[in-house]
Design an enzyme around this catalytic site. Structure first.
Site, short mmCIF file in Angstrom:
data_model
loop_
_atom_site.label_atom_id
_atom_site.label_comp_id
_atom_site.label_asym_id
_atom_site.label_seq_id
_atom_site.Cartn_x
_atom_site.Cartn_y
_atom_site.Cartn_z
N HIS A 130 0.83 -1.13 -0.16
CA HIS A 130 -0.05 -0.08 0.01
C HIS A 130 0.88 1.38 -0.10
O HIS A 130 0.57 2.12 -0.75
CB HIS A 130 -0.86 -0.08 1.31
CG HIS A 130 -1.47 1.21 1.38
ND1 HIS A 130 -2.93 1.38 0.94
CD2 HIS A 130 -1.28 2.37 1.92
CE1 HIS A 130 -3.36 2.72 1.35
NE2 HIS A 130 -2.39 3.23 1.79
N GLU A 131 1.89 1.50 0.87
CA GLU A 131 2.93 2.44 0.95
C GLU A 131 3.49 2.68 -0.31
O GLU A 131 3.90 3.71 -0.80
CB GLU A 131 3.72 2.35 2.09
CG GLU A 131 2.95 2.39 3.27
CD GLU A 131 2.00 3.57 3.77
OE1 GLU A 131 2.19 4.54 3.29
OE2 GLU A 131 1.03 3.19 4.43
N HIS A 134 1.47 4.65 -2.78
CA HIS A 134 1.50 5.78 -2.58
C HIS A 134 2.81 6.45 -3.35
O HIS A 134 2.70 7.41 -3.85
CB HIS A 134 1.66 6.32 -1.15
CG HIS A 134 0.17 6.36 -0.68
ND1 HIS A 134 -0.69 7.05 -1.10
CD2 HIS A 134 -0.22 5.49 0.35
CE1 HIS A 134 -1.83 6.98 -0.36
NE2 HIS A 134 -1.68 6.17 0.59
N GLU A 202 -6.70 7.04 -1.02
CA GLU A 202 -6.38 5.81 -0.07
C GLU A 202 -7.06 4.70 -0.85
O GLU A 202 -6.34 3.85 -0.92
CB GLU A 202 -7.03 6.16 1.27
CG GLU A 202 -6.07 7.06 1.95
CD GLU A 202 -4.82 6.81 2.38
OE1 GLU A 202 -4.72 5.47 2.74
OE2 GLU A 202 -3.97 7.55 2.37
#
Length: 310
Positions: A130-131, A134, A202
């Site tokens: 997930h990071e 980003h 998100e």
């Protein structure tokens, strides 16, 4: 997130900074605030990631000091077609994580010790993926720069409050009313920063991260664990710096804080529902609670094992 949107938000933050300067000292204050904000924008572009990492006491690790974590980040970065980011660990009991950096070539992933104690290997992979999403979407530049500027806005408002904001000789066109406005602008600035990172980003990072790891339910299970623990375990650094709360994968602020009204984090149940639907689309039919325990996964790890870090 596009550089154009980043520029728009930075311009808005600069205008807010100038507005506080105007309330503090009229046109002179506005000009000084503009010059200061311009310098801070440039400084934050190059240094905001270092400031945020220092704020949370993050220490950099490598393949010798944290071999399993480092190898996991490297493998996921390769799957995401990204350069290897720097890896940091934060001594913090709350399970959480964030990414930072002005671009993929100068990025970092930071996880808390609480996270590594709470989740297993597959769930940790979901969080890191997930990071990395980003980083891939360049959300990290906007998140770190705006956190720095929001902190500066709050400090300027407090400075004006305690050093003559209401006196008659400071060229404040609104006098005491201006001081009161400054007091309210500080928390609103933090709320503005948190809302600047849209819930859509998100959700998109959840989707992209699930594709990077190959197992949407890893992240779904991790989000459930992190959210439940974050409600019980305070993150004191985040409580002292609420403008940086939007950096984390799950809101690190306690429910007692008003800042949560401005949280950019989507509801965890909604995120889990979307990840579960994505898992069905990808042929992963396990429930979130079993996603990390069964062999034969199709992601970077063919047979994840439950791992804990002390």
């Amino acid at each position: 997130m596009s550089y154009f949107r980043t520029a728009i938000l930075l311009a808005a933050m600069t205008a807010l900074f100038m507005g506080i300067g105007y309330l503090f000292a009229g046109q002179t204050g506005m000009i000084v605030a503009f010059l200061v904000a311009s310098g801070m924008n440039l400084f934050a572009y190059w240094n905001s990631d270092k400031m945020v990492l220092r704020m949370y006491g993050a220490r950099e690790v490598d393949e010798r000091s944290a071999p399993e974590l480092y190898a996991m980040v490297r493998q996921l970065a390769q799957a995401a077609d990204l350069p290897m980011p720097r890896v940091y660990i934060m001594e913090n009991p709350q399970p959480n994580a964030f990414a930072t950096g002005r671009n993929p070539e100068n990025a970092a992933v930071a996880v808390t010790t609480g996270l590594m104690r709470t989740v297993d290997e597959g769930e940790l992979a979901g969080v890191i993926a997930h990071e990395l999403a980003h980083i891939k979407h360049r959300d990290t530049l906007l998140m770190t720069v705006t956190a720095t500027l929001a902190g500066a806005i709050s400090m300027l408002a407090n400075f004006a409050m305690f050093f003559g904001g209401g006196s008659r000789d400071n060229n404040n066109p609104l006098g005491f009313v201006g001081v009161l406005l400054m007091v309210f602008l500080a928390p609103l600035a933090a709320g503005l920063v948190q809302m600047a990172i849209s819930r859509t980003r998100e959700y998109e990072a959840d989707r992209e991260g699930a594709e990077i790891s190959g197992r949407p339910l890893w992240l779904a299970s991790a989000l459930q664990k992190i959210s439940g623990a974050a409600e019980r375990i305070p993150n004191m650094e985040a409580e002292r710096n609420p403008a940086s709360a939007h950096l984390f994968i799950v809101n690190p602020l306690s429910g007692a804080r008003m800042d949560n009204l401005f949280s950019t984090h989507p509801n965890v149940e909604n995120r889990v529902a979307r990840l579960t639907e994505l898992a069905h689309q990808m042929g992963e039919l396990d429930t979130p609670s079993r996603a990390h325990s069964e062999p034969g996964h199709s992601g970077p790890w063919s047979s994840p094992r439950a791992t804990r870090w002390d």
